[in-house]
Enzyme design. Structure first.
Site, mmCIF file in Angstrom:
data_model
loop_
_atom_site.group_PDB
_atom_site.id
_atom_site.type_symbol
_atom_site.label_atom_id
_atom_site.label_comp_id
_atom_site.label_asym_id
_atom_site.label_seq_id
_atom_site.Cartn_x
_atom_site.Cartn_y
_atom_site.Cartn_z
ATOM 1 N N PHE A 61 0.811 -1.227 0.000
ATOM 2 C CA PHE A 61 0.000 0.000 0.000
ATOM 3 C C PHE A 61 0.848 1.283 0.000
ATOM 4 O O PHE A 61 0.322 2.381 0.118
ATOM 5 C CB PHE A 61 -1.010 -0.022 1.156
ATOM 6 N N ASN A 92 8.117 -3.179 1.975
ATOM 7 C CA ASN A 92 8.963 -2.428 1.028
ATOM 8 C C ASN A 92 8.414 -1.026 0.735
ATOM 9 O O ASN A 92 8.236 -0.638 -0.409
ATOM 10 C CB ASN A 92 9.183 -3.211 -0.270
ATOM 11 N N HIS A 174 9.715 -13.704 -0.767
ATOM 12 C CA HIS A 174 9.665 -13.541 -2.222
ATOM 13 C C HIS A 174 10.761 -14.433 -2.773
ATOM 14 O O HIS A 174 11.944 -14.175 -2.548
ATOM 15 C CB HIS A 174 9.912 -12.072 -2.591
ATOM 16 N N HIS A 228 3.166 -16.086 -3.551
ATOM 17 C CA HIS A 228 2.949 -16.073 -5.009
ATOM 18 C C HIS A 228 3.677 -17.165 -5.808
ATOM 19 O O HIS A 228 4.566 -16.882 -6.607
ATOM 20 C CB HIS A 228 3.251 -14.704 -5.611
ATOM 21 N N ASP A 298 -1.018 -9.856 -3.825
ATOM 22 C CA ASP A 298 0.236 -9.140 -4.106
ATOM 23 C C ASP A 298 -0.078 -7.789 -4.772
ATOM 24 O O ASP A 298 0.690 -7.325 -5.626
ATOM 25 C CB ASP A 298 1.173 -9.985 -4.979
HETATM 26 O O1 DOR Z 1 5.758 -7.267 -9.015
HETATM 27 C C1 DOR Z 1 5.939 -7.029 -7.836
HETATM 28 N N1 DOR Z 1 5.826 -5.785 -7.351
HETATM 29 N N2 DOR Z 1 6.265 -8.016 -7.001
HETATM 30 C C2 DOR Z 1 6.624 -7.792 -5.740
HETATM 31 O O2 DOR Z 1 6.903 -8.720 -5.039
HETATM 32 C C3 DOR Z 1 6.743 -6.424 -5.233
HETATM 33 C C4 DOR Z 1 5.824 -5.570 -5.958
HETATM 34 C C5 DOR Z 1 5.963 -4.092 -5.663
HETATM 35 O O3 DOR Z 1 6.086 -3.747 -4.488
HETATM 36 O O4 DOR Z 1 5.858 -3.304 -6.599
#
Ligand code: DOR
Length: 434
Positions: A61, A92, A174, A228, A298
């Protein structure tokens, strides 16, 4: 405050049955109430199914730091629309959630602006083991064993050994092997077309990293959730693993494959990448036979402007929380699975994997996080209707049959037939380990 929901076909863990549900002060207090029971609010749900609110155990988010893509208010609003009453969010962000202070800050901000219930993972780094050991107000630990969006990465064996040996919370990761991804990328000079993404982040990268993480978990007797899963090879491997290991599939890996790059380009660029038709089929089969227990999104929004960059500058990720339940209900209507299986994958199983207290079931004593769904409603998914801040969806133009129509969080209706009650606030998820 008492709410009585009458006339719905209720999806219980072991059966679907017409029943009247009485909710009092945010909890389910009776699952076989008389239709004449006195209540402050009566919801006539005839013709609808009542399911437990979905729990999405993997969303991004972007709050704090990347809030031009999404924030906790818009992301949780999209959840309310999509029938997701609890989300667990990934670390992240900017700053990353790798300290107790950052975790508590997120929890404080969420309490002020989230329309649904929330939880936040603590992110692993090569040197924050003491934080991982001390964290309690979190579902668990997230490790990026392969890098994705952001700069979180732990891929040195000794760091991973230490995390699996010394921490106790459930770990999720991941899983894409960093060395394989780098070698593939070099071989393809970084790639130039979106379809190259699936050759760079290929089947081999996924299975190597998943095997590596499962090996760590099993040697250290540590609960581990594979996020995933994207390949048939991982599915085959997961059939051989112990009870410590649980796994998840995402709608985009179930429903998209490399043939979709031509139509959708970077809109289906994700990490792990989408794979082949055979992988779609293997993932569905894995859900049906129990090899994979959880469906989560995800949800990873980026603006359309960012997505329109050429490959490989285009970022990976797509939004999904407001459509994931509808996509799965549509799959029920297409005969791919049953409604009870969807409830197991999206409600009950994530609560179990993450030891969430009193969620994921319609049962006396459980939280009144509930969703009314209309299995007969057909509607087109349209970019202009999306409430995620990024304002687009890869399912634009698809007509789905089966939609959430009303979402109840802690006994209060937060979304009803397109209308939000912006005054509703979710609460922090509680865990058995806390
Ligand atoms: O495609 C992805 N985008 N996979 C992830 O695991 C992280 C995510 C992101 O935070 O944009």
């Amino acid at each position: 405050m008492k709410t009585l929901i009458i006339g719905a076909e209720v999806v219980f863990p072991d059966r679907i049955q017409k029943a009247n549900i009485l909710v009092e002060n945010g909890s389910i207090v009776d699952t076989s109430a008389d239709a004449t029971t006195a209540a402050d609010e009566v919801i006539d749900a005839s013709g609808l199914h009542l399911i437990p609110g979905a729990i999405d155990d993997q969303v991004h988010f972007r709050d704090p730091g990347l809030t031009h893509k999404e924030d906790l208010a818009t992301g949780s609003r999209a959840c309310a629309k999509g029938g997701i009453t609890t989300f667990l969010e990934m670390p992240n962000t900017k700053p990353a959630t790798i300290t107790l202070e950052a975790l508590e800050e997120k929890l404080d901000v969420a309490a002020g602006k989230c329309l649904v219930n929330f939880g936040f993972y603590i992110g692993a780094t090569p040197d924050n083991i003491e934080v991982l050991k001390a964290a309690r107000r979190t579902p668990g630990i997230k490790i990026f064993i392969g890098s994705s969006t952001g700069n979180l990465l732990v891929d040195q064996q000794e760091d991973l050994e230490r995390i699996f040996a010394e921490t106790t919370l459930t770990i999720c990761a991941h899983c894409e092997d960093e060395a394989t991804v780098r070698a593939n990328s070099e071989r393809l000079s970084g790639g130039s077309a979106f379809i190259d993404h699936s050759s760079i982040r290929d089947h081999k990268a996924a299975i190597i990293a998943t095997k590596r993480a499962v090996d760590l978990a099993e040697r250290h007797n540590h609960r581990f959730h594979v996020l995933h899963v994207s390949t048939a090879q991982e599915v085959e491997f997961l059939k051989t693993t112990s009870d410590l290991i649980t796994a998840e599939a995402c709608p985009h890996h179930l429903l998209f494959n490399v043939d979709d790059y031509e139509r959708l380009g970077s809109l289906v660029q994700m990490n792990p990448s989408i794979k082949n038709k055979e992988d779609n089929a293997a993932l569905w089969q894995a859900l049906l036979d129990g090899t994979i227990g959880v469906v989560a999104t995800d949800h990873a929004p980026h603006t359309l402007e960012e997505k329109q960059l050429p490959y490989p500058q285009s970022p990976s990720g797509l939004p999904a929380v407001e459509n994931s339940l509808a996509l799965m209900l549509d799959s029920v209507n297409k005969g791919r699975c049953s409604l009870q299986q969807v409830v197991s994958w999206m409600c009950e199983a994530p609560a179990k994997v993450w030891d969430i207290v009193n969620k994921g079931r319609i049962q006396v004593g459980y939280d009144a996080d509930l969703v009314l769904v209309d299995m007969n409603r057909e509607a087109e998914v349209r970019n202009e209707d999306q409430v995620t801040k990024c304002g687009w969806t890869p399912w634009h133009g698809d007509t789905l049959k089966g939609w959430p129509v009303r979402t109840i969080v802690g006994g209060r209706t937060v979304f009803n037939e397109g209308v939000f009650d912006e005054s509703v606030r979710g609460t922090e998820a509680k865990y058995n380990h806390a």
